[in-house]
Write an enzyme that holds these catalytic residues in place. Structure first.
Site, PDB file in Angstrom:
ATOM      1  N   LEU A 150       7.841   5.487   6.898  1.00  0.00           N
ATOM      2  CA  LEU A 150       7.717   6.644   8.062  1.00  0.00           C
ATOM      3  C   LEU A 150       8.776   5.944   9.245  1.00  0.00           C
ATOM      4  O   LEU A 150       8.690   4.825   9.539  1.00  0.00           O
ATOM      5  CB  LEU A 150       6.288   7.000   8.660  1.00  0.00           C
ATOM      6  CG  LEU A 150       5.446   7.634   7.531  1.00  0.00           C
ATOM      7  CD1 LEU A 150       4.016   7.795   7.991  1.00  0.00           C
ATOM      8  CD2 LEU A 150       6.096   8.974   7.147  1.00  0.00           C
ATOM      9  N   ASN A 192      -7.398   6.389  -4.538  1.00  0.00           N
ATOM     10  CA  ASN A 192      -7.968   6.370  -3.250  1.00  0.00           C
ATOM     11  C   ASN A 192      -8.213   7.964  -2.541  1.00  0.00           C
ATOM     12  O   ASN A 192      -9.384   7.824  -1.995  1.00  0.00           O
ATOM     13  CB  ASN A 192      -6.914   5.791  -2.422  1.00  0.00           C
ATOM     14  CG  ASN A 192      -7.084   4.066  -2.488  1.00  0.00           C
ATOM     15  OD1 ASN A 192      -7.994   3.603  -2.281  1.00  0.00           O
ATOM     16  ND2 ASN A 192      -6.034   3.666  -3.221  1.00  0.00           N
ATOM     17  N   MET A 239       4.387   6.219  -1.017  1.00  0.00           N
ATOM     18  CA  MET A 239       5.538   5.414  -1.109  1.00  0.00           C
ATOM     19  C   MET A 239       6.796   5.674  -0.441  1.00  0.00           C
ATOM     20  O   MET A 239       7.688   5.799  -1.014  1.00  0.00           O
ATOM     21  CB  MET A 239       5.891   4.993  -2.679  1.00  0.00           C
ATOM     22  CG  MET A 239       4.447   4.767  -3.527  1.00  0.00           C
ATOM     23  SD  MET A 239       3.487   3.265  -2.899  1.00  0.00           S
ATOM     24  CE  MET A 239       4.465   1.968  -3.546  1.00  0.00           C
ATOM     25  N   HIS A 259      -2.734  -1.418   1.771  1.00  0.00           N
ATOM     26  CA  HIS A 259      -1.877  -2.053   0.879  1.00  0.00           C
ATOM     27  C   HIS A 259      -2.515  -3.208  -0.086  1.00  0.00           C
ATOM     28  O   HIS A 259      -3.503  -3.531   0.358  1.00  0.00           O
ATOM     29  CB  HIS A 259      -1.001  -2.871   2.195  1.00  0.00           C
ATOM     30  CG  HIS A 259      -0.031  -3.742   1.469  1.00  0.00           C
ATOM     31  ND1 HIS A 259       1.227  -3.097   0.987  1.00  0.00           N
ATOM     32  CD2 HIS A 259       0.200  -5.037   1.200  1.00  0.00           C
ATOM     33  CE1 HIS A 259       2.041  -3.899   0.621  1.00  0.00           C
ATOM     34  NE2 HIS A 259       1.523  -5.211   0.599  1.00  0.00           N
ATOM     35  N   ASN A 316      -3.059   3.040   6.840  1.00  0.00           N
ATOM     36  CA  ASN A 316      -2.678   2.650   5.578  1.00  0.00           C
ATOM     37  C   ASN A 316      -3.351   1.802   4.658  1.00  0.00           C
ATOM     38  O   ASN A 316      -3.794   0.951   5.312  1.00  0.00           O
ATOM     39  CB  ASN A 316      -0.937   2.114   5.407  1.00  0.00           C
ATOM     40  CG  ASN A 316      -0.410   1.778   4.206  1.00  0.00           C
ATOM     41  OD1 ASN A 316      -0.354   2.706   3.482  1.00  0.00           O
ATOM     42  ND2 ASN A 316       0.153   0.861   4.350  1.00  0.00           N
TER      43      ASN A 316
HETATM   44  C1  GAR Z   1      -2.776   1.610  -4.560  1.00  0.00           C
HETATM   45  O1  GAR Z   1      -2.932   0.396  -4.883  1.00  0.00           O
HETATM   46  C2  GAR Z   1      -2.180   1.308  -2.995  1.00  0.00           C
HETATM   47  O2  GAR Z   1      -2.786   0.165  -2.425  1.00  0.00           O
HETATM   48  C3  GAR Z   1      -0.844   1.077  -3.291  1.00  0.00           C
HETATM   49  O3  GAR Z   1      -0.601   2.199  -4.227  1.00  0.00           O
HETATM   50  C4  GAR Z   1      -1.835   2.415  -5.052  1.00  0.00           C
HETATM   51  C5  GAR Z   1      -1.837   3.707  -4.993  1.00  0.00           C
HETATM   52  O4  GAR Z   1      -3.119   4.310  -5.935  1.00  0.00           O
HETATM   53  N1  GAR Z   1      -0.036   1.407  -1.990  1.00  0.00           N
HETATM   54  C6  GAR Z   1       1.352   0.746  -1.771  1.00  0.00           C
HETATM   55  O5  GAR Z   1       1.660   0.000  -2.401  1.00  0.00           O
HETATM   56  C7  GAR Z   1       1.875   1.159  -0.466  1.00  0.00           C
HETATM   57  N2  GAR Z   1       3.068   0.336  -0.200  1.00  0.00           N
HETATM   58  P1  GAR Z   1      -3.739   5.397  -6.070  1.00  0.00           P
HETATM   59  O6  GAR Z   1      -2.665   6.698  -5.937  1.00  0.00           O
HETATM   60  O7  GAR Z   1      -4.614   5.637  -7.099  1.00  0.00           O
HETATM   61  O8  GAR Z   1      -4.503   5.757  -4.679  1.00  0.00           O
END
Ligand code: GAR
Length: 201
Positions: free
Chosen positions: A93, A14, A90, A109, A107
């Site tokens: 806050l 991301n 992860m 999700h 954020n």
């Molecule tokens: C993503 O799928 C994001 O939506 C999720 O972690 C992944 C990070 O991927 N976030 C959560 O689960 C938040 N609780 P990335 O490091 O490749 O961006």
């Protein structure tokens, strides 16, 4: 340009999508720093490749969540950050961070909130047996994945999906709606009506 900090804990795909849209001139913003709570993750390497300063803000270095957040706020203020972007960060806050950046923490999700908040959202969706899932970009409030929703995208769940295959399909949409949400914020196009976020054209 709008000054961003991107907070990460892992691969940083991301983060990469956001960097690419900024470098393409599609978002009028600048990433002042990438902050990770985990050492050695690939997101940090991605930042370095694009000349973005990195900060390790390790979980273990602080006794309480509020102490951690107080130090984090210091780092963000030093960089004059205007929008805090949680991109696979992860860690929950506290009110300290939310209070310091009201309406300015977002954020992503990997589910259609309010379904499947918290950890392992894709696994939760598979186990529940939903036919569609997706992703949500939202403002962060004091709850876990409860804040006002900015954008969502839907993907189908296939009968033979694994957690990995569903996560990959959802990530493709994340890489589209997360940068888009930042663009809308940077252009001043988001406003609150109660907990509804309205988008002006
Ligand atoms: C993503 O799928 C994001 O939506 C999720 O972690 C992944 C990070 O991927 N976030 C959560 O689960 C938040 N609780 P990335 O490091 O490749 O961006």
């Amino acid at each position: 340009p709008l000054t961003l900090a991107v907070l990460v804990s892992g691969n940083g795909s991301n983060l990469q999508a956001i960097i690419d849209r900024i470098e393409a001139g599609e978002i009028h913003a600048r990433i002042a720093c990438v902050i990770s709570n985990v050492h050695g993750v690939f997101a940090l390497e991605r930042a370095r490749r694009h000349g973005i300063p990195t900060v390790i803000h390790a979980n273990g270095a602080f006794a309480t969540r509020r102490e951690y957040d107080n130090a984090l706020v210091e780092v963000l203020r030093t960089h004059r950050v205007e929008l805090v972007v949680l991109a696979g960060f992860m860690r929950i806050l506290s009110d300290v961070m939310i209070g310091a950046f009201p309406g300015a923490v977002i954020n992503i999700h990997p589910a259609l909130l309010p379904a499947f908040p918290g950890l392992h959202a894709q696994k939760q969706a598979l186990e529940y047996g939903v036919k569609f899932s997706g992703c949500t970009v939202h403002f962060v409030d004091n709850g876990t994945d409860t804040g006002p929703i900015i954008l969502q995208a839907v993907v189908p769940v296939m009968q033979d999906d694994s957690e990995e295959s569903l996560s990959r399909r959802i990530l493709q949409e994340e890489h589209r709606i997360f940068p888009e949400s930042i663009r809308l914020f940077a252009e001043g196009k988001l406003s609150f009506h109660g907990r509804q976020v309205r988008i002006s054209s």
